[in-house]
Design a protein around this motif. Structure first.
Motif, PDB file in Angstrom:
ATOM      1  N   TRP A  17       0.833  -1.202   0.000  1.00 27.20           N
ATOM      2  CA  TRP A  17       0.000   0.000   0.000  1.00 27.20           C
ATOM      3  C   TRP A  17       0.873   1.260   0.000  1.00 27.20           C
ATOM      4  CZ3 TRP A  17      -5.098   1.106  -0.504  1.00 27.20           C
ATOM      5  CH2 TRP A  17      -5.495   2.389  -0.181  1.00 27.20           C
ATOM      6  N   TRP A  67      -4.418   0.995   9.102  1.00 26.93           N
ATOM      7  CA  TRP A  67      -5.371   0.064   8.507  1.00 26.93           C
ATOM      8  C   TRP A  67      -6.774   0.660   8.470  1.00 26.93           C
ATOM      9  CZ3 TRP A  67      -4.374  -3.520   5.296  1.00 26.93           C
ATOM     10  CH2 TRP A  67      -3.138  -4.160   5.327  1.00 26.93           C
ATOM     11  N   GLU A  68      -7.129   1.445   9.475  1.00 28.41           N
ATOM     12  CA  GLU A  68      -8.444   2.090   9.466  1.00 28.41           C
ATOM     13  C   GLU A  68      -8.531   3.094   8.304  1.00 28.41           C
ATOM     14  OE1 GLU A  68     -11.633   3.883  12.631  1.00 28.41           O
ATOM     15  OE2 GLU A  68      -9.508   4.030  13.129  1.00 28.41           O
ATOM     16  N   GLY A  71      -8.927   1.085   5.188  1.00 26.99           N
ATOM     17  CA  GLY A  71     -10.286   0.553   5.157  1.00 26.99           C
ATOM     18  C   GLY A  71     -11.312   1.586   4.740  1.00 26.99           C
ATOM     19  N   PRO A  75     -13.551   0.317   0.670  1.00 25.14           N
ATOM     20  CA  PRO A  75     -14.688  -0.216   1.430  1.00 25.14           C
ATOM     21  C   PRO A  75     -14.786  -1.741   1.440  1.00 25.14           C
ATOM     22  CG  PRO A  75     -15.381   1.612   0.047  1.00 25.14           C
ATOM     23  CD  PRO A  75     -13.956   1.287  -0.320  1.00 25.14           C
ATOM     24  N   LEU A  77     -12.533  -3.834   1.704  1.00 21.74           N
ATOM     25  CA  LEU A  77     -11.476  -4.443   2.505  1.00 21.74           C
ATOM     26  C   LEU A  77     -12.040  -5.144   3.731  1.00 21.74           C
ATOM     27  CD1 LEU A  77      -8.371  -4.760   2.829  1.00 21.74           C
ATOM     28  CD2 LEU A  77      -8.450  -2.695   4.217  1.00 21.74           C
ATOM     29  N   GLY A  78     -13.056  -4.558   4.321  1.00 22.32           N
ATOM     30  CA  GLY A  78     -13.695  -5.191   5.468  1.00 22.32           C
ATOM     31  C   GLY A  78     -13.053  -4.881   6.800  1.00 22.32           C
ATOM     32  N   PHE A  79     -12.347  -3.757   6.911  1.00 25.24           N
ATOM     33  CA  PHE A  79     -11.761  -3.396   8.201  1.00 25.24           C
ATOM     34  C   PHE A  79     -12.864  -3.164   9.214  1.00 25.24           C
ATOM     35  CE2 PHE A  79     -10.535  -0.322  11.400  1.00 25.24           C
ATOM     36  CZ  PHE A  79      -9.359  -0.873  11.881  1.00 25.24           C
ATOM     37  N   ARG A  80     -12.737  -3.814  10.366  1.00 27.17           N
ATOM     38  CA  ARG A  80     -13.676  -3.618  11.477  1.00 27.17           C
ATOM     39  C   ARG A  80     -12.850  -3.388  12.729  1.00 27.17           C
ATOM     40  NH1 ARG A  80     -15.887  -8.956  10.048  1.00 27.17           N
ATOM     41  NH2 ARG A  80     -14.874  -9.437  11.981  1.00 27.17           N
TER      42      ARG A  80
END
Length: 106
Positions: A17, A67-68, A71, A75, A77-80
């Motif tokens: 990235w 990472w946030e 994310g 969208p 990517l599924g970062f939670r």
């Protein structure tokens, strides 16, 4: 522009990235046709909990922020950033969890 080759998994993906952000071409490789090794075992988890206070925790918090940000821009990517659940299966695992909870920086 350079072509940069990085491995898959959490660390390789973050390196990829940042290289792309700097204008490089990136080839991301996986050892096998399906995700295995670190890519599969790690599940892409960015752990902040359980880190020692100071530099280790600061680094983990910064990684989570990165990472946030990614994310938010990707969208799918599924970062939670909603925490985790760690099942404890035996007395030894319970003891480790209790020791972590007893720390001043828990």
């Amino acid at each position: 522009m350079r072509v940069i080759v990085v491995g898959a998994g959490v660390v390789g993906t973050l390196h990829a990235w940042h290289a792309l952000e700097r204008g490089h071409q990136v080839v991301q490789i996986e050892r096998e046709a399906e995700a295995r090794g670190a890519s599969l075992r790690n599940f892409g988890q960015i752990w902040v909990s359980g880190r020692a206070g100071g530099e280790e925790l600061d680094t983990a918090l910064r990684a989570r922020e990165l990472w946030e940000e990614i994310g938010a821009r990707v969208p799918g990517l599924g970062f939670r950033g909603c925490g985790s659940l760690t099942p404890l299966r035996n007395e030894r695992e319970i003891a480790v969890a209790e020791a972590a909870l007893a720390r001043d920086d828990a």
